[in-house]
Design a protein around this motif. Structure first.
Motif, PDB file in Angstrom:
ATOM      1  N   ILE A  84       0.857  -1.180   0.000  1.00 31.58           N
ATOM      2  CA  ILE A  84       0.000   0.000   0.000  1.00 31.58           C
ATOM      3  C   ILE A  84       0.898   1.237   0.000  1.00 31.58           C
ATOM      4  CG2 ILE A  84      -1.691   1.314   1.364  1.00 31.58           C
ATOM      5  CD1 ILE A  84      -2.879  -1.208   0.102  1.00 31.58           C
ATOM      6  N   VAL A  85       0.601   2.194  -0.886  1.00 31.62           N
ATOM      7  CA  VAL A  85       1.469   3.365  -0.997  1.00 31.62           C
ATOM      8  C   VAL A  85       0.758   4.693  -0.724  1.00 31.62           C
ATOM      9  CG1 VAL A  85       3.174   2.311  -2.543  1.00 31.62           C
ATOM     10  CG2 VAL A  85       1.141   3.392  -3.518  1.00 31.62           C
ATOM     11  N   ASN A  86      -0.545   4.677  -0.625  1.00 32.74           N
ATOM     12  CA  ASN A  86      -1.257   5.940  -0.352  1.00 32.74           C
ATOM     13  C   ASN A  86      -2.611   5.608   0.260  1.00 32.74           C
ATOM     14  OD1 ASN A  86      -1.584   8.715  -0.317  1.00 32.74           O
ATOM     15  ND2 ASN A  86      -2.437   8.813  -2.387  1.00 32.74           N
ATOM     16  N   SER A  87      -3.097   6.533   1.106  1.00 33.70           N
ATOM     17  CA  SER A  87      -4.408   6.279   1.717  1.00 33.70           C
ATOM     18  C   SER A  87      -5.534   7.016   0.999  1.00 33.70           C
ATOM     19  CB  SER A  87      -4.370   6.626   3.207  1.00 33.70           C
ATOM     20  OG  SER A  87      -3.838   7.905   3.405  1.00 33.70           O
ATOM     21  N   LYS A  88      -5.234   8.170   0.357  1.00 36.81           N
ATOM     22  CA  LYS A  88      -6.263   8.917  -0.363  1.00 36.81           C
ATOM     23  C   LYS A  88      -5.665   9.531  -1.617  1.00 36.81           C
ATOM     24  CE  LYS A  88     -10.236  10.845   1.980  1.00 36.81           C
ATOM     25  NZ  LYS A  88     -10.714  11.835   2.899  1.00 36.81           N
ATOM     26  N   PRO A  89      -5.950   9.087  -2.822  1.00 37.98           N
ATOM     27  CA  PRO A  89      -6.761   7.908  -3.106  1.00 37.98           C
ATOM     28  C   PRO A  89      -6.046   6.631  -2.667  1.00 37.98           C
ATOM     29  CG  PRO A  89      -5.919   8.886  -5.156  1.00 37.98           C
ATOM     30  CD  PRO A  89      -5.458   9.752  -4.052  1.00 37.98           C
ATOM     31  N   THR A  90      -6.816   5.703  -2.177  1.00 35.23           N
ATOM     32  CA  THR A  90      -6.239   4.460  -1.674  1.00 35.23           C
ATOM     33  C   THR A  90      -5.542   3.730  -2.820  1.00 35.23           C
ATOM     34  OG1 THR A  90      -8.157   4.387  -0.243  1.00 35.23           O
ATOM     35  CG2 THR A  90      -6.756   2.438  -0.275  1.00 35.23           C
ATOM     36  N   SER A  91      -4.247   3.513  -2.650  1.00 36.47           N
ATOM     37  CA  SER A  91      -3.458   2.991  -3.768  1.00 36.47           C
ATOM     38  C   SER A  91      -2.486   1.922  -3.325  1.00 36.47           C
ATOM     39  CB  SER A  91      -2.648   4.127  -4.413  1.00 36.47           C
ATOM     40  OG  SER A  91      -3.448   5.254  -4.631  1.00 36.47           O
ATOM     41  N   ILE A  92      -2.170   1.068  -4.272  1.00 36.23           N
ATOM     42  CA  ILE A  92      -1.203  -0.007  -4.013  1.00 36.23           C
ATOM     43  C   ILE A  92      -0.141   0.036  -5.107  1.00 36.23           C
ATOM     44  CG2 ILE A  92      -2.573  -1.745  -5.305  1.00 36.23           C
ATOM     45  CD1 ILE A  92      -1.670  -3.784  -3.137  1.00 36.23           C
ATOM     46  N   GLY A  93       1.091  -0.254  -4.751  1.00 33.15           N
ATOM     47  CA  GLY A  93       2.184  -0.292  -5.713  1.00 33.15           C
ATOM     48  C   GLY A  93       2.580  -1.731  -5.995  1.00 33.15           C
ATOM     49  N   VAL A  94       2.869  -1.995  -7.259  1.00 36.21           N
ATOM     50  CA  VAL A  94       3.277  -3.342  -7.675  1.00 36.21           C
ATOM     51  C   VAL A  94       4.470  -3.189  -8.606  1.00 36.21           C
ATOM     52  CG1 VAL A  94       2.545  -5.415  -8.928  1.00 36.21           C
ATOM     53  CG2 VAL A  94       0.871  -4.139  -7.576  1.00 36.21           C
ATOM     54  N   SER A  95       5.561  -3.897  -8.321  1.00 34.04           N
ATOM     55  CA  SER A  95       6.739  -3.809  -9.181  1.00 34.04           C
ATOM     56  C   SER A  95       6.864  -5.065 -10.045  1.00 34.04           C
ATOM     57  CB  SER A  95       8.012  -3.644  -8.335  1.00 34.04           C
ATOM     58  OG  SER A  95       8.140  -2.306  -7.915  1.00 34.04           O
TER      59      SER A  95
ATOM     60  N   GLN B 104      -3.784  -0.933 -18.423  1.00 33.77           N
ATOM     61  CA  GLN B 104      -3.740   0.041 -17.318  1.00 33.77           C
ATOM     62  C   GLN B 104      -4.643  -0.390 -16.160  1.00 33.77           C
ATOM     63  OE1 GLN B 104      -1.681   3.237 -17.395  1.00 33.77           O
ATOM     64  NE2 GLN B 104      -0.757   1.583 -18.575  1.00 33.77           N
ATOM     65  N   ALA B 105      -4.655  -1.697 -15.921  1.00 35.11           N
ATOM     66  CA  ALA B 105      -5.510  -2.236 -14.855  1.00 35.11           C
ATOM     67  C   ALA B 105      -4.954  -3.578 -14.388  1.00 35.11           C
ATOM     68  CB  ALA B 105      -6.930  -2.421 -15.366  1.00 35.11           C
ATOM     69  N   PHE B 106      -5.215  -3.883 -13.126  1.00 36.82           N
ATOM     70  CA  PHE B 106      -4.825  -5.192 -12.581  1.00 36.82           C
ATOM     71  C   PHE B 106      -5.629  -5.446 -11.321  1.00 36.82           C
ATOM     72  CE2 PHE B 106      -1.880  -2.058 -10.798  1.00 36.82           C
ATOM     73  CZ  PHE B 106      -1.873  -2.353  -9.438  1.00 36.82           C
ATOM     74  N   THR B 107      -5.628  -6.694 -10.895  1.00 33.58           N
ATOM     75  CA  THR B 107      -6.199  -7.014  -9.585  1.00 33.58           C
ATOM     76  C   THR B 107      -5.093  -7.584  -8.711  1.00 33.58           C
ATOM     77  OG1 THR B 107      -6.807  -9.283 -10.196  1.00 33.58           O
ATOM     78  CG2 THR B 107      -8.481  -7.557 -10.557  1.00 33.58           C
ATOM     79  N   VAL B 108      -5.252  -7.444  -7.412  1.00 34.09           N
ATOM     80  CA  VAL B 108      -4.347  -8.099  -6.466  1.00 34.09           C
ATOM     81  C   VAL B 108      -5.214  -9.060  -5.659  1.00 34.09           C
ATOM     82  CG1 VAL B 108      -2.723  -7.827  -4.552  1.00 34.09           C
ATOM     83  CG2 VAL B 108      -2.891  -6.049  -6.329  1.00 34.09           C
TER      84      VAL B 108
ATOM     85  N   VAL C 251      -9.823  -9.532  -2.729  1.00 35.19           N
ATOM     86  CA  VAL C 251      -9.470  -9.083  -4.077  1.00 35.19           C
ATOM     87  C   VAL C 251      -9.475  -7.562  -4.135  1.00 35.19           C
ATOM     88  CG1 VAL C 251     -10.218  -9.081  -6.480  1.00 35.19           C
ATOM     89  CG2 VAL C 251     -10.563 -11.130  -5.087  1.00 35.19           C
ATOM     90  N   LEU C 252      -8.407  -6.980  -4.655  1.00 37.61           N
ATOM     91  CA  LEU C 252      -8.325  -5.534  -4.841  1.00 37.61           C
ATOM     92  C   LEU C 252      -8.392  -5.257  -6.340  1.00 37.61           C
ATOM     93  CD1 LEU C 252      -6.893  -6.188  -2.064  1.00 37.61           C
ATOM     94  CD2 LEU C 252      -5.465  -4.204  -2.478  1.00 37.61           C
ATOM     95  N   GLU C 253      -9.316  -4.398  -6.762  1.00 35.29           N
ATOM     96  CA  GLU C 253      -9.454  -4.068  -8.179  1.00 35.29           C
ATOM     97  C   GLU C 253      -8.833  -2.694  -8.416  1.00 35.29           C
ATOM     98  OE1 GLU C 253     -13.600  -5.034  -7.227  1.00 35.29           O
ATOM     99  OE2 GLU C 253     -13.745  -5.658  -9.328  1.00 35.29           O
ATOM    100  N   CYS C 254      -7.853  -2.633  -9.299  1.00 37.68           N
ATOM    101  CA  CYS C 254      -7.027  -1.417  -9.400  1.00 37.68           C
ATOM    102  C   CYS C 254      -6.921  -0.893 -10.828  1.00 37.68           C
ATOM    103  CB  CYS C 254      -5.610  -1.718  -8.912  1.00 37.68           C
ATOM    104  SG  CYS C 254      -5.547  -2.557  -7.331  1.00 37.68           S
ATOM    105  N   ARG C 255      -6.918   0.452 -10.914  1.00 34.25           N
ATOM    106  CA  ARG C 255      -6.617   1.067 -12.212  1.00 34.25           C
ATOM    107  C   ARG C 255      -5.286   1.795 -12.066  1.00 34.25           C
ATOM    108  NH1 ARG C 255      -7.743   6.665 -13.226  1.00 34.25           N
ATOM    109  NH2 ARG C 255      -8.285   7.656 -11.271  1.00 34.25           N
ATOM    110  N   VAL C 256      -4.449   1.656 -13.079  1.00 32.10           N
ATOM    111  CA  VAL C 256      -3.105   2.231 -12.989  1.00 32.10           C
ATOM    112  C   VAL C 256      -3.182   3.756 -13.069  1.00 32.10           C
ATOM    113  CG1 VAL C 256      -0.851   2.382 -14.133  1.00 32.10           C
ATOM    114  CG2 VAL C 256      -2.021   0.165 -13.939  1.00 32.10           C
ATOM    115  N   VAL C 257      -2.549   4.406 -12.119  1.00 30.78           N
ATOM    116  CA  VAL C 257      -2.533   5.876 -12.127  1.00 30.78           C
ATOM    117  C   VAL C 257      -1.116   6.431 -12.305  1.00 30.78           C
ATOM    118  CG1 VAL C 257      -4.646   6.194 -10.795  1.00 30.78           C
ATOM    119  CG2 VAL C 257      -2.477   5.936  -9.579  1.00 30.78           C
TER     120      VAL C 257
ATOM    121  N   VAL D 128       1.552   2.095  -9.867  1.00 32.84           N
ATOM    122  CA  VAL D 128       0.683   2.470  -8.750  1.00 32.84           C
ATOM    123  C   VAL D 128      -0.756   2.314  -9.226  1.00 32.84           C
ATOM    124  CG1 VAL D 128      -0.079   4.327  -7.214  1.00 32.84           C
ATOM    125  CG2 VAL D 128       2.354   4.052  -7.752  1.00 32.84           C
ATOM    126  N   GLY D 129      -1.501   1.504  -8.505  1.00 32.86           N
ATOM    127  CA  GLY D 129      -2.888   1.282  -8.866  1.00 32.86           C
ATOM    128  C   GLY D 129      -3.813   1.872  -7.817  1.00 32.86           C
TER     129      GLY D 129
END
Ligand SMILES: Cc1cc2nc3c(=O)[nH]c(=O)nc-3n(C[C@H](O)[C@H](O)[C@H](O)COP(=O)(O)O)c2cc1C
Length: 244
Positions: A85-96, A111-115, A164-170, A182-183
């Motif tokens: 997790i890399v940010n709380s607002k907007p809630t975001s997750i980083g994936v390398s 530009q999308a992924f799930t975790v 499941v986390l549904e993420c759009r790449v920002v 960063v999603g």
């Protein structure tokens, strides 16, 4: 020289060494307590440090399963530990991700992924999808796992995984060997069986998440060590400042 004189000289030398080591204050004869603490710590054999070089050491490491689609709409999953997790607002997750992975291509394109967060029962699948590439095999063709199309982002999640986390790449940053995506987390879906009574938070004991330790394999969770915001009070150190 007599033996007693020799002994006296040796004693004086030892005394000088001890005084230098403990940094005695010449002016008033007080001992610098901080340096005693440091010296004691250095001497404590449990904390003797050895340099092991530049390594990506962080313990424990999470492990997530990254879900994505290729250009033909084929779902794919891979294991990733370099996530967080890399940010709380907007809630975001980083994936390398390394460009060598099929997931990298898929995430770049859509530009999308799930975790997908595993539990202990799913550990073999975690390791398997971290071993084989979707470039060579359709993983969902051979594994008893079910891809589900997310309604929020152009990526599949895995039905059998409990969180499941549904993420759009920002944001996308090429860091070198890995590219960091960063999603923004658009939604989190949790199996109702592992939700706490409040129906939002996850009961970790029911989830039974897994983690990795470099070179040490996979681990489950251990004991609950206490509530955040309460555990620090056990120290009994309460300075006159506001806690943030
Ligand atoms: C526990 C574990 C963690 C991993 N973490 C990462 C990671 O963070 N980034 C990465 O690029 N590869 C990671 N890998 C390797 C990929 O999962 C592996 O290369 C996979 O085959 C890629 O699949 P794909 O080509 O279908 O995308 C990890 C593997 C395992 C077993």
């Amino acid at each position: 020289m007599k033996t007693s004189e020799l002994l006296n000289i040796v004693l004086v030398i030892i005394l000088i060494v001890v005084l230098i080591r403990y940094n005695v204050n010449d002016a008033n004869g007080e001992i610098n307590e901080a340096s005693i603490v440091n010296s004691t710590a250095v001497m404590d054999s449990l904390h003797v440090k050895k340099s092991v070089g530049k390594r990506p050491f962080l313990f424990p490491m999470p492990v997530g399963i990254i879900g994505s689609y290729d250009s033909a709409g084929t779902p794919n999953i891979m294991a990733a530990s370099w996530i967080g997790i890399v940010n709380s607002k907007p809630t975001s997750i980083g994936v390398s991700l390394r460009p060598a992975t099929k997931t990298y291509d898929n995430v770049m394109r859509n530009q999308a992924f799930t975790v997908n967060i595993a539990n202990e029962k799913l550990i073999e699948y975690v390791d398997w999808v971290g071993h084989y590439s979707g470039r060579d095999i359709n993983k969902f063709d051979v594994l008893p796992l079910t891809p589900v199309k997310s309604k929020l982002v152009n990526a599949p999640y895995v039905h059998e995984f409990p969180v499941v986390l549904e993420c759009r790449v920002v944001r996308t940053t090429n860091l070198g060997k890995h590219t960091h995506f960063v999603g923004e987390i658009m939604d989190v879906k949790v199996d109702t069986a592992i939700l706490k009574a409040d129906e939002i938070f996850v009961d970790i004991n029911k989830l039974r998440p897994v983690m990795t330790g470099h070179g040490s394999g996979y681990f489950g969770i251990g004991d609950n060590l206490g509530r955040g915001g309460k555990v620090y009070q056990r120290l009994g150190i309460t300075p006159e400042v506001e806690s943030k």
